[in-house]
Structure formats: C-alpha cells, structure tokens
Motif scaffolding. Sequence first.
Motif, PDB file in Angstrom:
ATOM      1  N   SER A  85       0.840  -1.194   0.000  1.00  0.00           N
ATOM      2  CA  SER A  85       0.000   0.000   0.000  1.00  0.00           C
ATOM      3  C   SER A  85       0.870   1.236   0.000  1.00  0.00           C
ATOM      4  N   LYS A  86       0.586   2.145  -0.914  1.00  0.00           N
ATOM      5  CA  LYS A  86       1.197   3.467  -0.898  1.00  0.00           C
ATOM      6  C   LYS A  86       0.298   4.411  -1.682  1.00  0.00           C
ATOM      7  N   THR A  87       0.640   5.678  -1.657  1.00  0.00           N
ATOM      8  CA  THR A  87      -0.204   6.683  -2.288  1.00  0.00           C
ATOM      9  C   THR A  87       0.407   7.133  -3.610  1.00  0.00           C
ATOM     10  N   VAL A  88      -0.427   7.218  -4.631  1.00  0.00           N
ATOM     11  CA  VAL A  88      -0.029   7.767  -5.927  1.00  0.00           C
ATOM     12  C   VAL A  88      -0.965   8.935  -6.228  1.00  0.00           C
ATOM     13  N   VAL A  89      -0.388  10.112  -6.474  1.00  0.00           N
ATOM     14  CA  VAL A  89      -1.177  11.308  -6.750  1.00  0.00           C
ATOM     15  C   VAL A  89      -0.935  11.732  -8.196  1.00  0.00           C
ATOM     16  N   PHE A  90      -2.007  11.837  -8.968  1.00  0.00           N
ATOM     17  CA  PHE A  90      -1.932  12.325 -10.340  1.00  0.00           C
ATOM     18  C   PHE A  90      -2.299  13.801 -10.343  1.00  0.00           C
ATOM     19  N   CYS A  91      -1.377  14.629 -10.823  1.00  0.00           N
ATOM     20  CA  CYS A  91      -1.546  16.087 -10.846  1.00  0.00           C
ATOM     21  C   CYS A  91      -1.748  16.510 -12.307  1.00  0.00           C
ATOM     22  N   VAL A  92      -2.975  16.868 -12.680  1.00  0.00           N
ATOM     23  CA  VAL A  92      -3.349  17.052 -14.083  1.00  0.00           C
ATOM     24  C   VAL A  92      -3.689  18.513 -14.379  1.00  0.00           C
ATOM     25  N   ASP A  93      -3.071  19.039 -15.416  1.00  0.00           N
ATOM     26  CA  ASP A  93      -3.301  20.405 -15.880  1.00  0.00           C
ATOM     27  C   ASP A  93      -4.604  20.459 -16.693  1.00  0.00           C
ATOM     28  N   THR A  94      -5.515  21.360 -16.323  1.00  0.00           N
ATOM     29  CA  THR A  94      -6.756  21.551 -17.088  1.00  0.00           C
ATOM     30  C   THR A  94      -6.897  23.000 -17.548  1.00  0.00           C
ATOM     31  N   SER A  95      -5.773  23.704 -17.691  1.00  0.00           N
ATOM     32  CA  SER A  95      -5.813  25.095 -18.135  1.00  0.00           C
ATOM     33  C   SER A  95      -6.241  25.167 -19.601  1.00  0.00           C
ATOM     34  N   GLY A  96      -6.464  26.374 -20.082  1.00  0.00           N
ATOM     35  CA  GLY A  96      -6.996  26.557 -21.420  1.00  0.00           C
ATOM     36  C   GLY A  96      -6.163  25.938 -22.527  1.00  0.00           C
ATOM     37  N   SER A  97      -4.847  25.928 -22.367  1.00  0.00           N
ATOM     38  CA  SER A  97      -3.994  25.403 -23.435  1.00  0.00           C
ATOM     39  C   SER A  97      -4.127  23.907 -23.623  1.00  0.00           C
ATOM     40  N   MET A  98      -4.722  23.198 -22.655  1.00  0.00           N
ATOM     41  CA  MET A  98      -4.887  21.752 -22.786  1.00  0.00           C
ATOM     42  C   MET A  98      -5.971  21.375 -23.792  1.00  0.00           C
ATOM     43  N   CYS A  99      -6.676  22.367 -24.355  1.00  0.00           N
ATOM     44  CA  CYS A  99      -7.699  22.075 -25.364  1.00  0.00           C
ATOM     45  C   CYS A  99      -7.116  22.057 -26.769  1.00  0.00           C
ATOM     46  N   VAL A 100      -5.822  22.376 -26.904  1.00  0.00           N
ATOM     47  CA  VAL A 100      -5.185  22.354 -28.222  1.00  0.00           C
ATOM     48  C   VAL A 100      -5.259  20.943 -28.790  1.00  0.00           C
ATOM     49  N   THR A 101      -5.677  20.819 -30.062  1.00  0.00           N
ATOM     50  CA  THR A 101      -5.890  19.505 -30.663  1.00  0.00           C
ATOM     51  C   THR A 101      -4.877  19.206 -31.754  1.00  0.00           C
ATOM     52  N   THR A 102      -4.711  17.915 -32.013  1.00  0.00           N
ATOM     53  CA  THR A 102      -3.833  17.436 -33.077  1.00  0.00           C
ATOM     54  C   THR A 102      -4.612  16.472 -33.960  1.00  0.00           C
ATOM     55  N   GLU A 103      -4.441  16.585 -35.270  1.00  0.00           N
ATOM     56  CA  GLU A 103      -5.131  15.717 -36.202  1.00  0.00           C
ATOM     57  C   GLU A 103      -4.395  14.389 -36.322  1.00  0.00           C
ATOM     58  N   VAL A 104      -5.109  13.298 -36.087  1.00  0.00           N
ATOM     59  CA  VAL A 104      -4.530  11.954 -36.149  1.00  0.00           C
ATOM     60  C   VAL A 104      -5.225  11.184 -37.266  1.00  0.00           C
TER      61      VAL A 104
END
Length: 362
Positions: free
Chosen positions: A152-171
């Motif tokens: 048992s241990k702790t894992v923390v996910f720290c996720v950026d949700t600022s405006g620049s995270m909406c930038v898209t890429t064509e796949v």
Amino acid sequence: MNFASSYVLATDSDSEDVAVGELQYSDGEFDSCSDSSSGGEGDDTAQRVVKKVKKADTNVVAVHLGELEMEECLMSGDPVFCASCGAALSCVSKVVACQASTWVCDFCGHPNEGVVLDEEEVPRAETVQYIDRAAASKAAATATSLPRAGGSKTVVFCVDTSGSMCVTTEVSGKKNLKGGERLGSLSSLNTERADQYLPTQRRDTTWVSRLQCVQGAVDTQFQQLASQYPESHVGLVSFASEVTFGTGDSQCNIGGDKLLTFEDLKEFGAGAGAKLTTPISQARAGLSKKVFELEEGGQTALGPALLVSVAVASQTPGSSVIVCTDGLANVGLGSLDGGAEEVAAASAFYSTFRFCSRFHVS
C-alpha cells in the motif's frame, strides 16, 4: 565530465605577443603573421608585426549540437585519469613504453606510471564514450516507482486543465478514444444533424486534444494500479485557475488568495491526504468518472498544485506524484509570468519546495 586538451591552461588575463612567422589563434582560426619592411631589398630594418592575442582557455569547451545526435565511439574498459590533476587520457596523449608504462599528463606534466592498456582501450577519436554503470532493468525500475504486489502506498496524479490543454492534433484514421461515450452524448445537441465538416476537410481523421491524451493515459494507470496494486490509494489533483483534489467519492478545492500562501496550500494538501482511505480497487470507477469529467479553461496554477500534491503524498512514506502539464505556471506561488522580481520569488519557492520534498521537511 573530464576533458583533455593539448592546449595549456590560461587565465582570462593571460595574453602573449605573436611575432612574424608564428601561428596565432584568434576567433577559432589559426592565422599566420606576415613580414613587413620599411625599406626595399636588402633593408635590414624589418618590422615585426605583433598582435596581442588571448591564449587558449581550456576551461571553455564548445560542443556542436549536431554532435549530440552522432553515434560516438564506445570504449571498453575504464577511462584513465591523472593522479595529480584528474585530467583524462585522450587521443592526444602518449604512453611511453618502458619498464613501467608511463603517461605524462598533457595538463600538469605529472608522470603516471603503470598505465597498461589493451589495444581496444586506447582512445583513437576526439570524442569517446565510456559506460559509467549498467542500466537498471525494467523490472528494477518499475519496483522503485510502484508499490509491491499487495502493498500500500499513495499515488497522486496532478493534471493540468488550463486553457492550453484544449489544443488539438489531427490523427489519421477514426479512433475510439477513452471517455468517448461522453463526447458521443454531445452529438445529441446537433438536432438538425448538420454536417460538421468544412468543404475540403478530411473525414478519415480524428482530432485529439492534449487533455484527452492525458485522460486516457491516467485512466490506464488507474486500471493497472487496481489490477496489480489493489491496496494502493490514488488521488487526483487537477489545476487551472484553482486547485481541486478528488478521490473516488469526494472532492474539494482551493483558490483565490490562498494560492499565494505556502502554509495554506500545505495544510489543504495534508487535510486532503487524510481523506485517502479507500483503496484503488474500490475507488477506480469514481476516479475514472472524475478524470473524464475534467474540462479545459483558465490559467495554470502549477506551483500550488505541486505543493498540494506533495502534501497529499507525504502522508504515506514512499509515495509518488505524477505531473501532467503542458504550460508555464502563471498564477499563485511559483508563477513565472512577470518581471525579474516575480521570477526571483518563484525560484525561491521552487528551491524551498524541492528541499521540503526531498528531505520530508514539514
């Protein structure tokens, strides 16, 4: 790194007179001086063209960036260093074969006796590489970053949700993205079933945002942790203009002026960490729901989010913080969006933060 050179060591104040017929080193090139005379043929009154030039300074090493991609010569054995000054034996060094093979250091002139090298151990190129230590195996690397099975241990996910995270890429190709069910529900808003494509736009591609990539990756980690380390505790910290902490069944946030106060952020993180009581085996569904509900917008409170994440993880020894961001901190502690004073303050914050994280100082 250790560098060897055929030049002599010189200080910034050292310079020398270069006379006729000698070579001078200036601006990275060797140029020869020329004669000039004041009289005609037979005139013995020849003038010496003298120019002050700085001696080569071996304290400065220039490495062309293109060479970083080149495959260098990999050496066997270990490098040989001078016992007096620590300079490395290189391709310009000479080992005198006698009763006790001796290398006279090119820097300090110290005679290093007993230098015995096989043919393949003698440096032949200007740049060579040595293996410092064996690379850690994949299993060993994983063991240091994840808890043991059943542990048992702790894992923390720290996720950026600022405006620049909406930038898209064509796949290329049509992709079924994780969390696509929620995106599919948005199509119900298109009641007229109108064509959403531009006249010349390709139909066989998928546009993927930065946040969607992070959401899929984090959810995959949730799945792996729940399968292999079911007793571990996982927290989700998201940040934009404020910082939000979530578990499988609860959520709280901090913002405003408190993003500028070290103690308030640390206290918030410690209190949030105390709420991590449900193991990932039971909290996975709630965490996945929360991560796919994240939306982009706002500034980047990276510094406060890091402090909160570490404060959460510090409640359990040996825990981990995984940061997912694309931006520059521009709000709260550690903001780099400003003048020299703001940058200096941010530097002091990250230095203090790093010290507290490394040595577990509260």
